[in-house]
Design an enzyme around this catalytic site. Structure first.
Site, PDB file in Angstrom:
ATOM      1  CG  HIS A   1      33.439  18.753  19.448  1.00 17.41           C
ATOM      2  ND1 HIS A   1      34.771  19.140  20.098  1.00 17.41           N
ATOM      3  CD2 HIS A   1      32.865  19.999  19.126  1.00 17.41           C
ATOM      4  CE1 HIS A   1      34.732  20.458  19.933  1.00 17.41           C
ATOM      5  NE2 HIS A   1      33.675  20.759  19.731  1.00 17.41           N
ATOM      6  CD  GLU A   2      29.738  20.087  17.173  1.00 14.53           C
ATOM      7  OE1 GLU A   2      28.852  20.891  17.936  1.00 14.53           O
ATOM      8  OE2 GLU A   2      30.443  20.558  16.599  1.00 14.53           O
TER       9      GLU A   2
ATOM     10  CG  HIS B   1      29.409  22.277  21.970  1.00  5.92           C
ATOM     11  ND1 HIS B   1      29.821  23.262  22.693  1.00  5.92           N
ATOM     12  CD2 HIS B   1      29.988  22.040  20.885  1.00  5.92           C
ATOM     13  CE1 HIS B   1      31.183  23.613  22.360  1.00  5.92           C
ATOM     14  NE2 HIS B   1      31.324  22.893  21.253  1.00  5.92           N
TER      15      HIS B   1
ATOM     16  CD  GLU C   1      34.226  24.866  21.464  1.00  7.92           C
ATOM     17  OE1 GLU C   1      34.270  23.607  21.240  1.00  7.92           O
ATOM     18  OE2 GLU C   1      33.321  25.699  20.636  1.00  7.92           O
TER      19      GLU C   1
END
Length: 449
Positions: free
Chosen positions: A216-217, A220, A246
């Site tokens: 997830h990160e 980003h 996101e």
């Protein structure tokens, strides 16, 4: 102090005069005009906010964040409620000062998703919630038999870290231009064009939390590092909206990290990291257990199907908090009431309930809906990719670079040049659309059976 100085520069007459002169110049490129518009937008915000309010909001937010950290550590909501009530008061003042419509929430939402209004957002979220409240029990029943297949035990946190660092490198993260650290709540920050930092957290009894946080990160961070060099030093070295940002994170977390193809390649390495605990599993069994649909209490650890219901809870609560219909002290009780309605569960402690997220401690109302928007955009982007490439075949051989390169060309390369829906329409041929999300959700469950 720094926030006050920044506010003074943005709201000052000198910048206003400079913007007026620049706006009258001939021969500006399309990108230069967009950059001027983004600077004018920041200036309008600062002009609308009294400097005293900007400084007070920054200081109160800092105190509130510290209170949240301590309240989480001691699992005591009372330590947070007072500072949060003060911050909430300033958020209401801020929403009124930035007023874009008769609905004060619009001003806060617009900071994270420019152009989005509650009148359009709410029907979208309500439709999403209605469909998911009907679908989730069905999917939970279909995947129930795969529960508890992941052995419980003490998964070495240093070994989790080692696997996550390797995975992040495979994704294409440049450690010469950033770093990975630990924090109470995972996050990514672009401190500079060549300084992108992300954090994760590990759980000894559940190694998947660290893995999914890395994906997830990392999603980003890949966007932040993927902004073209020619945009560095400009206001276009950013994303069109938090929903689009996101989307990058949720794409890697769900459409890559939950896929059977991904684990056909990566399970052997993961198993070798924890041979005593995972030695009895195979890749298919493992992929089944990580895709079980089961309503729970934690948003970050939620499965793909229930995640948006967690977002809906937070949206409903921040509307009530901002409107004065819910007091800060009553948040834990209201939290559980909304969780019972949307997910059929309730928290027994503040840490697993109303203290689990950092966003409100930072004064970030209007942020949570961007997760739901990002989930829709992510599914649309993967569909578009699938029309050109065979993602499963690439993931099955450990090729994460092809997807990253495609995203760099079609998403990262634009920076903040296009509005989010214009960008998604350009890449996929359609604006915001929920159907690809539901189609891919059904496909994910079907491939387990």
């Amino acid at each position: 102090m720094i926030e006050g100085l920044r506010h003074e520069l943005l709201a000052g007459d000198r910048l206003g005069d400079l913007l007026a002169v620049c706006g009258e110049q001939q021969g500006l490129t399309a990108r230069q005009r967009v950059e001027l518009e983004r600077l004018e937008r920041r200036r309008r915000t600062s002009v609308a906010l009294p400097q005293s309010l900007a400084a007070a909001f920054a200081e109160t937010r800092s105190h509130c964040l510290a209170a949240w950290e301590e309240a989480r550590r001691r699992d005591d909501f009372a330590l947070f409620s007072g500072p949060f009530a003060q911050l909430l008061k300033l958020m209401r003042e801020r929403a009124q000062a930035l007023k874009l419509s008769d609905d004060p929430y619009d001003a806060l939402l617009d900071e994270h998703e420019p152009g989005m209004r509650r009148s359009r957002l709410e029907p979208f979220l309500q439709l999403l919630g209605q469909r998911l409240r009907t679908l989730v029990p069905q999917l939970a029943e279909r995947t129930r038999r795969y529960r508890d297949l992941l052995p419980r035990g003490a998964y070495s946190e240093p070994r989790q870290w080692q696997f996550c660092v390797s995975l992040l490198g495979d994704m294409g993260f440049d450690f010469a231009r950033g770093r990975l650290d630990r924090s109470t709540h995972p996050f990514t920050i672009m401190a500079g064009d060549d300084d992108v930092r992300l954090t994760i957290r590990a759980s000894a009894d559940d190694p998947l939390r660290a893995v999914f946080a890395t994906l997830h990160e990392g999603g980003h961070a890949l966007f932040d590092q993927g902004v073209p060099r020619e945009l560095h030093g400009t206001l276009l070295a950013d994303t069109a909206s938090m929903g689009m940002h996101e989307a990058q994170a949720r794409l890697w977390e769900n459409h890559v990290g939950r896929s059977a193809a991904f684990w056909r390649h990566y399970f052997a390495a993961f198993q070798a990291t924890f041979p005593q605990l995972l030695g009895g599993l195979d890749a298919r069994t493992f992929q089944r257990t990580i895709n079980v649909v089961e309503p729970g209490l934690n948003r970050v650890a939620a499965d793909e199907a229930t995640y948006n219901l967690h977002v809906l809870v937070r949206y409903e609560l921040e509307i009530a908090l901002l409107g004065g219909d819910l007091a800060a002290t009553d948040l834990p009780e209201a939290w559980n009431e909304r969780y019972r309605h949307n997910l059929g569960v309730a928290a027994t402690t503040p840490r697993e309930g109303s203290l689990q997220d950092v966003h409100w401690a930072l004064g970030e109302f209007g942020y949570f809906p961007t997760y739901a928007l990002g989930n829709m955009y992510a599914a649309q982007l993967v569909d578009a990719y699938g029309r050109e490439r065979d993602l499963d075949a690439e993931l099955g051989r450990g090729d994460l670079g092809s997807l990253r390169s495609w995203l760099a060309l079609h998403v990262y390369g634009h920076g903040a040049e296009l509005p989010p829906e214009a960008l998604i329409a350009q890449v996929t041929g359609r604006g915001l659309d929920v159907e690809p999300f539901f189609a891919r959700l059904e496909r994910r469950v079907a491939e387990l059976e």
